[in-house]
Design a protein around this motif. Structure first.
Motif, short mmCIF file in Angstrom:
data_model
loop_
_atom_site.label_atom_id
_atom_site.label_comp_id
_atom_site.label_asym_id
_atom_site.label_seq_id
_atom_site.Cartn_x
_atom_site.Cartn_y
_atom_site.Cartn_z
N PHE A 466 128.65 32.96 69.95
CA PHE A 466 129.04 34.22 70.61
C PHE A 466 129.20 33.95 72.09
O PHE A 466 128.26 33.53 72.77
N GLN A 506 134.41 41.12 70.02
CA GLN A 506 133.21 41.47 69.29
C GLN A 506 132.29 42.36 70.13
O GLN A 506 132.31 42.29 71.36
N TYR A 508 128.15 43.63 70.39
CA TYR A 508 126.77 43.45 69.93
C TYR A 508 125.96 44.66 70.36
O TYR A 508 125.87 44.98 71.55
N THR A 518 126.12 34.53 66.44
CA THR A 518 126.34 35.70 65.60
C THR A 518 125.51 35.68 64.32
O THR A 518 125.45 36.68 63.62
N PHE A 525 126.15 42.73 65.07
CA PHE A 525 127.45 42.26 65.56
C PHE A 525 128.55 42.92 64.74
O PHE A 525 128.39 43.18 63.55
#
Length: 593
Positions: A466, A506, A508, A518, A525
């Motif tokens: 990530f 993405q 979170y 991730t 996520f």
């Protein structure tokens, strides 16, 4: 009160702000004439409400026949003759439909698990669209009837209207996308890029801030560099936003100083708690079939007038002959102890208090004032309970007495004409999923040896990485750019007429401060959106590269440029072409949820 600037545009424009609420909605507007100081006006008369001298709010209700046609909306849907027809012909009612837009996973406590369903074969965009079209028609009629030479005036602006749609603090890009689609479907704007650009968004919290500033209501709370928390208490959601002032009085701007909050603890939850009590209490009595009427009366009267848990509350629903002492029915009134009624409110009071405390811990500078606004702010009991809970903790809790039920609609217009907020706080952490170059001595990499791959350039890399772009809690200005360097690899055999980049952004939503993988806390996520752009011309200029096995490929290096500081995410693509930076707008496509 801050001085408003004159409109600097070259032609007349109309701004219409629409606040679609869970239970009630409102519309405000402003005529922007070149060289003139804009004024905010409200649509204060709606169909079927004229008899009461007009009202600035309209019920968020629609009725559909069996064929799916909308037959009535707003106060018209509540007229006796319409309701009789609706029962006889089995029309479907759409209410609280706004909450069907909520982001997936946002209702972790399942507060909305029994939300009234949408009418058959209708999506939330369909219903939202029908309601927007109804409100727009009401607005057009009102302006034509109240402005001098109203029809001619409308004709002068009807092709130059910008719309502002307000929404809860908890709504995200996906919800904004759906609301814009509803505006297009309703005929408010054309479905092309130019038309869609005429629809903008502002959170209910930020709209409320602009309203308070226009009335000079929070100046005292921001003295000595301190911040304030605005609690917009509505029918469906409670929205909390924290702000502080920067700059001098003449050049003041306002910054968000803590992540905005959104609670599903609005006035409808108090009504729902009351319904559960009344149903249980009257079970077995001859008045059980009157529960619906009793709860509606509670919602209109008792909920607003209730002041203390020490006094009895009475809900009038019948005549003097309606008596059943076993079930506390006397003279057509249901008697409920104040202690019981207080329980209907307690979950909301507790949730607001906890959210205020959390925002204070996150806010810099310090916060000492809380302003309660919105339609639910009219509840004296809610206000006094928040005072009693928060005052001992050092908060000054205020409830401005200035038509606060129209704060969001007016604030939507003021967001455009005043635009006082210069920076906002990221609610979540955003980034991309990438592949880090494998490092033998890195413990995290070794643990993920089974998740490695050899990329087109022959390098061993680790999947599930990530790569953060912005972290939760970061304060971001409106013009601040965030770049993520990426590369797209095209095989020589991949011959196309058109080349596009597709980059997933993405989000979170968990509690790890600096997420790196991730596969850790993976449930938090998710894909926020996809950023896509046509880069055909750039790719065709690339020089070939060669893999260790002799195969040929092309590598397009670029930056995804994101602007998080606006009320709506914007994206661009940037790359170098012979030492010159090139840019192109990127389309932001939101994932479901």
């Amino acid at each position: 009160m801050l001085a408003r600037k004159r409109y600097a545009g070259s032609s007349r424009k109309l701004i219409i702000a629409i606040d679609v609420g869970t239970t009630f909605s409102g519309v405000s507007y402003s005529v922007l004439d070149p060289g003139q100081i804009p004024q905010v006006c409200g649509v204060n008369r709606f169909p079927a409400q004229e008899h009461a001298g007009g009202d600035s709010k309209i019920p968020s209700i629609l009725l559909y026949d069996k064929q799916g046609g909308m037959r009535a909306a707003g106060a018209e849907a509540l007229q006796d003759d319409v309701m009789d027809t609706a029962i006889q012909e089995e029309w479907a009612k759409a209410e609280w439909f706004k909450l069907h837009l909520r982001p997936r996973g946002s209702d972790s406590d399942h507060e909305l698990s029994t939300l009234p369903p949408l009418p058959p074969n209708k999506s939330v965009v369909d219903v939202f669209s029908d309601y927007l079209a109804y409100l727009f028609n009401c607005t057009r009629t009102y302006i034509q009837e109240t402005h001098p030479a109203g029809v001619q005036f409308w004709n002068s602006v009807k092709h130059n209207i910008d719309f502002v749609l307000t929404h809860p603090n908890g709504w995200e890009g996906r919800q904004q996308s759906q609301m814009r689609e509803a505006a297009v479907q309703a005929g408010l704007v054309p479905g092309n890029d130019e038309g869609r650009a005429r629809v903008s968004f502002v959170t209910e919290g930020e709209a409320s801030l602009h309203f308070c500033l226009s009335k000079g209501l929070i100046v005292e709370g921001m003295k000595n560099g301190k911040g304030v928390i605005i609690v917009d208490a509505g029918g469906g959601t409670i929205d909390l936003s924290a702000y502080a002032r920067t700059g001098t009085d003449a050049n003041a701007s306002y910054t968000e100083i803590a992540p905005a909050r959104c609670l599903f603890k609005g006035a409808i939850m108090v009504k729902r708690n009351a319904q559960a009590y009344v149903e249980s209490h009257l079970k077995g009595s001859k008045y059980f079939d009157r529960v619906g009427d009793i709860v509606e009366t509670f919602d209109r009267t008792t909920k607003v007038t209730f002041k203390s848990s020490k006094t009895m509350a009475y809900i009038k629903f019948g005549g003097m002959s309606d008596v059943d002492t076993e079930f506390d029915v006397r003279g057509g009134k249901l008697a409920i102890t104040g202690t019981e009624v207080a329980k209907f409110f307690q979950p909301t009071v507790t949730s607001i208090s906890q959210a205020v405390l959390r925002q204070r811990t996150q806010a810099k500078p310090a916060v000492s004032s809380v302003f309660l606004v919105g339609g639910f702010a009219a509840s004296t009991y809610l206000f006094t309970q928040l005072q009693e809970t928060l005052a001992p903790l050092g908060f000054d809790v205020c409830r401005p007495d200035s038509h606060m039920n129209k704060a969001v609609a007016d604030g939507g217009v003021l967001y455009v004409v005043d635009h006082h907020v210069s920076s906002r706080v990221a609610r979540f952490t955003y980034g991309t999923i990438g592949r880090r170059v494998y490092q033998k001595k890195n413990k995290e990499h070794k643990q993920r040896n089974h998740k490695t791959c050899i990329s087109a350039d022959g390098v061993k890399r680790v999947n599930d990485s990530f790569i953060s772009i912005i972290h939760a809690g970061a304060q971001v200005t409106e013009t601040q750019e965030f770049k993520q360097s990426l590369a797209e690899l095209y095989d020589e055999s991949d011959d196309r007429d058109r080349y596009t980049t597709v980059s997933d952004i993405q989000v979170y939503r968990g509690h790890i401060e600096r997420p790196e993988w991730t596969d850790v806390d993976s449930d938090n996520f998710g894909t926020l959106c996809t950023v896509s752009a046509d880069v055909t011309a750039a790719v065709r200029k690339l020089a070939p590269r060669y893999r260790p096995d002799g195969g040929c490929y092309y590598q397009f290096d670029f930056d995804v440029v994101l602007l998080f500081g606006l009320t709506e995410l914007k994206a661009q693509l940037s790359w170098m072409d012979n030492g010159v930076q090139k840019r192109t707008p990127a389309e932001v496509i939101y994932a479901d949820g």
